[in-house]
Design a protein around this motif. Structure first.
Motif, PDB file in Angstrom:
ATOM      1  N   TYR A 164       0.841  -1.189   0.000  1.00 29.89           N
ATOM      2  CA  TYR A 164       0.000   0.000   0.000  1.00 29.89           C
ATOM      3  C   TYR A 164       0.882   1.247   0.000  1.00 29.89           C
ATOM      4  O   TYR A 164       1.378   1.667   1.048  1.00 29.89           O
TER       5      TYR A 164
ATOM      6  N   PHE B  16      -0.119   4.294  -0.750  1.00 30.42           N
ATOM      7  CA  PHE B  16      -0.952   5.456  -0.413  1.00 30.42           C
ATOM      8  C   PHE B  16      -0.739   6.605  -1.395  1.00 30.42           C
ATOM      9  O   PHE B  16      -0.544   7.761  -0.998  1.00 30.42           O
TER      10      PHE B  16
ATOM     11  N   THR C  70      -6.105   4.028  -0.774  1.00 26.62           N
ATOM     12  CA  THR C  70      -5.726   2.841  -0.011  1.00 26.62           C
ATOM     13  C   THR C  70      -5.679   1.616  -0.922  1.00 26.62           C
ATOM     14  O   THR C  70      -6.055   0.516  -0.529  1.00 26.62           O
TER      15      THR C  70
END
Length: 374
Positions: A334, A336, A341
């Motif tokens: 992940y 970001f 997400t």
């Protein structure tokens, strides 16, 4: 300049220009970056370069992978490009590692000259796979449309025959070759014009670069243990973005060959990129392939070295913090990007879909968790 007005040339880091990444997890041909998945959906597997999985190609015409047109549609003309992959060559049978583009119009077909070169770069040490590499924001290459449903295979009205004629004519406006150059060239007639790719030769250690009307054969030598996986990168620094028209081949993180060449690659709409054979569905490859990266930029030597030395299974060349080889055991990743997400590895996305952001550790984005918020 365009119409006498200076234009701003948009630049992107080697992570931002990532188009697609195929790690072949469990033999699947899924794109871990933009979901431009290949066909067929799965392939036979073998152990990959670091204990994970790689796909196998047994030199059969039906054993190949086709990647959607969207992967290469912006890599035409003289556009910047990089294709990198890991391969274990099992037979030196002239098979293609990758190939895309080409014109099947007999009016545009041109014979190609094939040169033989020896590597000119001195060996250099690859960077440690555990070295943290500063980076800008994570990948942000944005597709302009959804992938097409099925590949369009070329159906040319003209199929050039193999075999060399007794004479040849240089391409228009080309400088006449001298006697030494003539002796080291031979004419070939079995390629689509204006295509781009890389194939193995028929002698151990030989590769052939396909770049429009140029076929350059590079001899990597017989001293290499070809039973192992090796890293291959083909890059082009196009002049339309201020580049120097350098076409370069990198082998195991080092530049092995480079020439200044003007390209005008043709890509017919709907024609997919092939791994393991050419666009004419010929020259099948006998090999194992792992980790295919495709970029809309010519990676420089340092970026290629990072890709070669990295143990990351994430879809960028920035090593994910780790202390062991983990591609085979990576579950999710992940980054970001812009507060989303999304899982960049298996698309096991988080919830909520986006979060408030702040500047991340490397200038990109990180998510903010405030007291009382979730």
């Amino acid at each position: 300049y365009y119409d006498g007005v200076e234009q701003v040339v948009e630049e992107c880091g080697y992570e931002d220009c990532l188009i697609a990444y195929y790690p072949f997890v469990d033999g699947t041909t899924q794109d871990a970056h933009n979901s431009w998945n290949g066909m067929p959906e799965t392939m036979a597997t073998t152990e990959g370069r670091d204990g994970g999985t790689a796909i196998t190609l047994a030199g059969m015409r039906w054993e190949s992978v086709w990647l959607p047109w969207e992967v290469v549609r912006d890599l035409d003309g003289d556009a910047d490009r990089t294709v990198c992959l890991w391969a274990r060559i099992d037979e030196w049978n002239g098979g293609y590692l990758f190939h895309y583009g080409g014109s099947s119009d007999p009016g545009s077909y041109a014979p190609t000259l094939q040169d033989t070169y020896d590597p000119t770069s001195a060996p250099t040490a690859a960077p440690s796979p555990f070295t943290r590499v500063p980076t800008t924001a994570p990948p942000s290459y944005v597709p302009s449309s959804a992938p097409s449903a099925t590949p369009t295979m070329p159906r040319p009205s003209y199929r050039p025959t193999t075999g060399a004629p007794t004479s040849w004519t240089p391409a228009p406006f080309a400088a006449p070759p001298d006697d030494d150059e003539i002796r080291r060239r031979r004419l070939t007639h079995d390629e689509l014009s204006a295509s781009f790719g890389l194939r193995v030769g028929t002698e151990e250690g030989d590769l052939v670069i396909i770049a429009d009307s140029t076929q350059a054969a590079v001899s990597l030598g017989r001293h290499i243990d070809w039973r192992d996986f090796h890293h291959f990168c083909l890059t082009y620094d196009g002049p339309s973005r201020g580049g120097n028209s350098a076409l370069a081949l990198y082998f195991d993180g080092e530049r092995s060959w480079q020439e200044t060449i003007g390209l005008d690659t043709k890509i017919e709409e709907g024609r997919w990129m092939s791994l393991g054979m050419d666009q004419m569905m010929s020259y099948p490859l006998t090999a194992a392939l792992d980790e295919v990266y495709i970029y809309a930029r010519a990676l420089d030597a340092s970026a290629v070295a990072v890709l070669y030395g990295s143990v990351s299974a994430a879809p960028t060349v920035t090593p994910v913090p780790t202390s062991h080889l983990f591609e085979g055991s990576l579950v999710a990743y992940y980054p970001f990007v812009d507060g989303t997400t999304q899982d960049a590895h298996h698309t096991w996305n988080g919830y909520p879909e986006s979060m408030t952001t702040t500047e991340g550790r490397d200038g990109g984005t990180a998510i903010v968790l405030e007291h009382g918020a979730a």
